[in-house]
Design a protein around this motif. Sequence first.
Motif, PDB file in Angstrom:
ATOM      1  N   PHE A 184       0.830  -1.212   0.000  1.00  0.00           N
ATOM      2  CA  PHE A 184       0.000   0.000   0.000  1.00  0.00           C
ATOM      3  C   PHE A 184       0.862   1.261   0.000  1.00  0.00           C
ATOM      4  CE2 PHE A 184      -3.298  -2.880   1.970  1.00  0.00           C
ATOM      5  CZ  PHE A 184      -4.135  -2.872   0.852  1.00  0.00           C
ATOM      6  N   VAL A 185       1.991   1.218   0.729  1.00  0.00           N
ATOM      7  CA  VAL A 185       2.927   2.348   0.700  1.00  0.00           C
ATOM      8  C   VAL A 185       3.450   2.540  -0.721  1.00  0.00           C
ATOM      9  CG1 VAL A 185       5.176   3.192   1.483  1.00  0.00           C
ATOM     10  CG2 VAL A 185       3.607   2.106   3.111  1.00  0.00           C
ATOM     11  N   LEU A 186       3.785   1.436  -1.354  1.00  0.00           N
ATOM     12  CA  LEU A 186       4.343   1.476  -2.704  1.00  0.00           C
ATOM     13  C   LEU A 186       3.341   2.031  -3.709  1.00  0.00           C
ATOM     14  CD1 LEU A 186       7.207   0.603  -3.320  1.00  0.00           C
ATOM     15  CD2 LEU A 186       6.294  -1.465  -4.366  1.00  0.00           C
ATOM     16  N   LEU A 187       2.080   1.652  -3.588  1.00  0.00           N
ATOM     17  CA  LEU A 187       1.052   2.160  -4.492  1.00  0.00           C
ATOM     18  C   LEU A 187       0.979   3.674  -4.419  1.00  0.00           C
ATOM     19  CD1 LEU A 187      -1.883  -0.398  -4.015  1.00  0.00           C
ATOM     20  CD2 LEU A 187      -0.366  -0.167  -5.991  1.00  0.00           C
ATOM     21  N   LEU A 188       1.158   4.217  -3.228  1.00  0.00           N
ATOM     22  CA  LEU A 188       1.147   5.668  -3.064  1.00  0.00           C
ATOM     23  C   LEU A 188       2.378   6.301  -3.705  1.00  0.00           C
ATOM     24  CD1 LEU A 188      -0.662   7.793  -1.772  1.00  0.00           C
ATOM     25  CD2 LEU A 188       0.694   7.595   0.302  1.00  0.00           C
ATOM     26  N   ILE A 189       3.531   5.656  -3.555  1.00  0.00           N
ATOM     27  CA  ILE A 189       4.768   6.178  -4.144  1.00  0.00           C
ATOM     28  C   ILE A 189       4.714   6.113  -5.666  1.00  0.00           C
ATOM     29  CG2 ILE A 189       7.283   5.867  -4.259  1.00  0.00           C
ATOM     30  CD1 ILE A 189       6.099   6.935  -1.593  1.00  0.00           C
ATOM     31  N   PHE A 190       3.982   5.143  -6.209  1.00  0.00           N
ATOM     32  CA  PHE A 190       3.864   5.022  -7.660  1.00  0.00           C
ATOM     33  C   PHE A 190       3.033   6.147  -8.269  1.00  0.00           C
ATOM     34  CE2 PHE A 190       4.567   0.127  -7.929  1.00  0.00           C
ATOM     35  CZ  PHE A 190       5.940   0.340  -7.851  1.00  0.00           C
ATOM     36  N   ASN A 191       2.235   6.824  -7.449  1.00  0.00           N
ATOM     37  CA  ASN A 191       1.427   7.923  -7.965  1.00  0.00           C
ATOM     38  C   ASN A 191       2.325   9.071  -8.402  1.00  0.00           C
ATOM     39  OD1 ASN A 191      -0.351  10.403  -7.919  1.00  0.00           O
ATOM     40  ND2 ASN A 191      -1.854   8.842  -7.420  1.00  0.00           N
TER      41      ASN A 191
ATOM     42  N   ILE B 190      -4.347  13.416  -4.430  1.00  0.00           N
ATOM     43  CA  ILE B 190      -4.511  11.982  -4.176  1.00  0.00           C
ATOM     44  C   ILE B 190      -5.577  11.790  -3.103  1.00  0.00           C
ATOM     45  CG2 ILE B 190      -3.374   9.869  -3.392  1.00  0.00           C
ATOM     46  CD1 ILE B 190      -0.796  10.893  -4.502  1.00  0.00           C
ATOM     47  N   SER B 191      -6.417  10.793  -3.307  1.00  0.00           N
ATOM     48  CA  SER B 191      -7.496  10.502  -2.370  1.00  0.00           C
ATOM     49  C   SER B 191      -6.944  10.206  -0.977  1.00  0.00           C
ATOM     50  CB  SER B 191      -8.310   9.303  -2.871  1.00  0.00           C
ATOM     51  OG  SER B 191      -9.184   8.840  -1.872  1.00  0.00           O
ATOM     52  N   LEU B 192      -7.656  10.689   0.031  1.00  0.00           N
ATOM     53  CA  LEU B 192      -7.265  10.473   1.414  1.00  0.00           C
ATOM     54  C   LEU B 192      -7.186   8.984   1.746  1.00  0.00           C
ATOM     55  CD1 LEU B 192      -6.715  11.633   4.260  1.00  0.00           C
ATOM     56  CD2 LEU B 192      -9.191  11.680   4.609  1.00  0.00           C
ATOM     57  N   PHE B 193      -8.025   8.196   1.105  1.00  0.00           N
ATOM     58  CA  PHE B 193      -8.061   6.759   1.390  1.00  0.00           C
ATOM     59  C   PHE B 193      -6.707   6.107   1.160  1.00  0.00           C
ATOM     60  CE2 PHE B 193      -8.573   2.389  -0.192  1.00  0.00           C
ATOM     61  CZ  PHE B 193      -9.203   1.812   0.896  1.00  0.00           C
ATOM     62  N   TRP B 194      -6.034   6.480   0.053  1.00  0.00           N
ATOM     63  CA  TRP B 194      -4.757   5.846  -0.287  1.00  0.00           C
ATOM     64  C   TRP B 194      -3.629   6.337   0.603  1.00  0.00           C
ATOM     65  CZ3 TRP B 194      -5.787   1.692  -2.473  1.00  0.00           C
ATOM     66  CH2 TRP B 194      -6.838   1.602  -3.394  1.00  0.00           C
ATOM     67  N   ILE B 195      -3.846   7.455   1.289  1.00  0.00           N
ATOM     68  CA  ILE B 195      -2.838   7.947   2.225  1.00  0.00           C
ATOM     69  C   ILE B 195      -2.919   7.191   3.546  1.00  0.00           C
ATOM     70  CG2 ILE B 195      -1.973   9.983   3.455  1.00  0.00           C
ATOM     71  CD1 ILE B 195      -3.224  11.697   1.245  1.00  0.00           C
ATOM     72  N   ILE B 196      -4.144   6.864   3.977  1.00  0.00           N
ATOM     73  CA  ILE B 196      -4.309   6.229   5.289  1.00  0.00           C
ATOM     74  C   ILE B 196      -4.331   4.704   5.225  1.00  0.00           C
ATOM     75  CG2 ILE B 196      -5.535   8.240   6.199  1.00  0.00           C
ATOM     76  CD1 ILE B 196      -8.136   6.702   5.893  1.00  0.00           C
TER      77      ILE B 196
END
Length: 604
Positions: A124-131, A248-254
């Motif tokens: 999940f951390v990686l998905l955020l970094i890929f943004n 970026i959506s708050l959901f992907w941050i938390i």
Amino acid sequence: MKLKKHRQELNVIDKMFEKNIPGVIATLIVWAFIHFSFQYHFFLKEQIALFAFDSHHITSYFWKPAFFARFLGDFFSQFFYLRGMAAIIVSVSFLLIFLLTKKVIQIFSGKPLSGFYAVFPPVFVLLLIFNVNSDLSFLMSYLLALLLLWGYFLLPLKWWRPVLPIILYPALYVTLGGVVILIGFLVLLYEWKPLSEDKITGFQLNKGRKILSFLGVIFSAVVPLLFRQYYTISVFQAYFFPFQNELISLFWIIIPFISLILSILLFALNKTFKNRAVQLFIASVFIAIISFGFHSNVNLRIEKLLALDSEWYFGNIDKMYEFAEYYDYKSSVGAYYCNLAHSARGELAEKFFSINQTGPKGLILPVSNKGSYLPIIFSNEVYFHIGDVNASQHSALQGMIFAPNNYSSRLLRRLVQINIINGEYKVAEKYLRILETTLFHKKWAKRLLEVLDDESRISRISWVKKKRPLIPSNENLRRPNEHIKALKLLLEENPKNQKALHYKLCYHLLSKEVKEFANTFFENRDVLLRRRIPEVYQEALVIYHINNPDLEVWSEIPVEPETISKFADYNKQFERYEGEGLKLKAKFEETYWFYYHYADAEED
């Protein structure tokens, strides 16, 4: 017998999870994906960041929220300049987060399956970094938070243990940002976890730690608000720094935090988690969220566009031609870079409809403060290419303003070039002194600093030699996105500016301004008739000839008989199929007539 065999199979699976095999396999997948399919996102992250080995630059981090996480994020981002380094850095970081996540989960439960569920939070951390709108600082903040938690869990069972993080929360917020709340919450879970050591004699001690940890998590949630005024940031930024991009959506941050906490709770508190059906269900939910996250954050379409952008930045025109042949770009940015590559080879008109033209925006990207910052950063390239260096400077400065951290190594290099071309050597030197303190741009900066006092050597630099004759002597005021006016001024200053001339002609074509195209063509026919007239120009001239057949200039324009014959065939087919574009597409899609009839030209 079958039951025994089944249990043996489960034991093998459990041992596999216990030996970090899921994390190692996931790490290899991450490395391969970035290296072979996603490296250009990380090239961009380096280009819109800057890390200088300079005391002023380094101390400037102390005045920013989550300064240490941002410091580390920028430090490691500079290595993305090298091909292949992004895959190594990100995959190693992923593996470290996996190992620390597993350690944290095992503190609450020694079950072997912790090695399997420890994979999900780092994913999940990686998905955020890929943004495209994120950077490495969030990854660094999350990684350091796990490291600190692991260290806390190793502390002895003393009354002062939960007091220590309460004292440190302000400092941790300043250095790491909003992850301080995650630390507070996991400290609370740990202190409330039943411990075999706490028998009758230890009851009061355990109760005290519980109360202190409860007060600690409340304080960790208040700390961001205490620092909000100091940093003059919004409530959202206060709680989620170092992540500050609201695109970026708050959901992907938390979700990285939620997945970690949920995994711990399921292992530590839920007895039904021993049930394989429950385990499978939880895993299925996580995998479904990851699949949705991949779709939301991993934009392969933007990766293809960034491939063109980076190869243009690196000067690899052959690579851009390969991408244009391999990928079917259907966006203004894709057309923009393909047109730049064709123009660099002197083939803008010849290859005009070999790509998907999307209208005037596919030639010159309009600058707007709405939406993504990427078009603003990209927009300076065409101005520099056609010789309008002052417009390029304006666009580059705007790009610095709208870039996530308000600085960019790539745009700084462009400002150096522009100021050297304009003879503003003091300004260029200021920028070069900054780049001189970087790791991967210092050689380029030092080479230019060595010749900055020698006009004869400067004038022999290829881009200086090409651009200086094209600079307009009079800089007339114009509004943003007045592209035709800008091109007209360039041609008035230097009628031999072939790039600007063909851009102006093609801009008229994409705007379906056939009359303006013809007038520009006639005014510059002495230059244009020195070589064969590109087919797309001939096709546009045929349209203009229909309404203006008596002009004397036609005797000077050698429209080829094949073009006239092809136009007659087009008209015949057009009437036969009653203007049904799909039936004309196969044969005439790469003609200007088809574009003129069926394309919807975009407005600036």
